[in-house]
Design an enzyme around this catalytic site. Structure first.
Site: not given
Length: 257
Positions: A72, A214, A218
């Protein structure tokens, strides 16, 4: 002890019938809902476990990979300058696909196109580490996601998904994070859902995790079918959440309960 479903249902009854967006002046990072010991863990680099991934990401940034034998750093140089503010603009519009991509997808696109390397697995340590390292360079930078007018229709789709009731509990993201923030669910504070610190270290996970992890958790919590990692719907939801947090400072790697 009441189940997640019973508590969520009680919150829904107690909250407003229709979701209303939080005024800009009242928007708060999840950091402000945490206990002092968790805040202290995030604030001190030597105590923040997410920094272990950041250090791994720094090593990966300099490592040559793929058939092209490129790192990179060979293209982007010193990440402290070249990557400053980058994560605060993602998800961003990708001309090649004609739709938004998140930071993880951009990293894999660069690996495939410029390094001629195999894309990294979602939620794998290497992809989390590189993402955390890049996002770390934007710590304290205000979120700018959503400024590109090409993103407008995708932000609208993300907002629609945020508001949409789904799953066996018939709840949408807004029912918790707009209508019931600063209340408690199963002993934990309900925050406003601003993604200022991803990827972040979650004490519940004992690991670093992405925003998509996440969101999927949920969805499972409301007994809905979670989208696959990298699905357009998840990226659109990420995009809306980041645009909703515009102006708030980046915190990566944040620590949360």
């Amino acid at each position: 002890m009441r189940s997640f479903g019973a508590i969520a249902a009680a919150l829904l009854v107690a909250g407003a019938v229709g979701a209303t967006e939080i005024p800009q002046a009242e928007r708060r990072s999840g950091y402000s809902f945490m206990k002092p010991d968790t805040k202290a863990m995030q604030d001190e680099d030597t105590a923040n476990p997410g920094m272990l991934w950041v250090l791994d990401g720094e090593a990966l940034w300099k490592r040559k990979s793929g058939a092209a034998e490129k790192a990179c750093a060979d293209c982007h140089g010193d990440a402290r300058t070249s990557m400053k503010g980058v994560a605060a603009r993602y998800p961003a519009f990708d001309k090649a696909t004609g739709r938004p991509v998140d930071l993880e997808q951009r990293i894999n696109s660069c690996r495939a196109g410029h390094q001629q390397a195999t894309p990294l697995a979602f939620e794998g340590r290497e992809l989390l580490a590189l993402t955390a390292f890049i996002a770390r360079q934007s710590q304290g930078v205000p979120i700018e996601t959503g400024a590109d007018p090409q993103l407008a229709p995708f932000i609208a789709k993300g907002r629609e998904l945020y508001m949409q009731r789904q799953g066996q509990l018939n709840l949408g993201c807004a029912n918790c994070h707009d209508d019931n923030w600063d209340k408690r669910l199963a002993g934990s504070a309900i925050t406003q859902g601003h993604p200022t610190g991803y990827p972040l270290y979650r004490l519940e996970w004992q690991s670093l995790g992405s925003l998509q992890r996440r969101l999927r958790a949920c969805m499972s919590g409301i007994r809905a079918q979670a989208y696959d990692y990298g699905a357009p719907e998840l990226v659109e939801l990420e995009l809306y959440l980041m645009s909703r947090a515009r102006g708030m400072p980046m915190e990566t790697p944040a620590v949360r309960p």
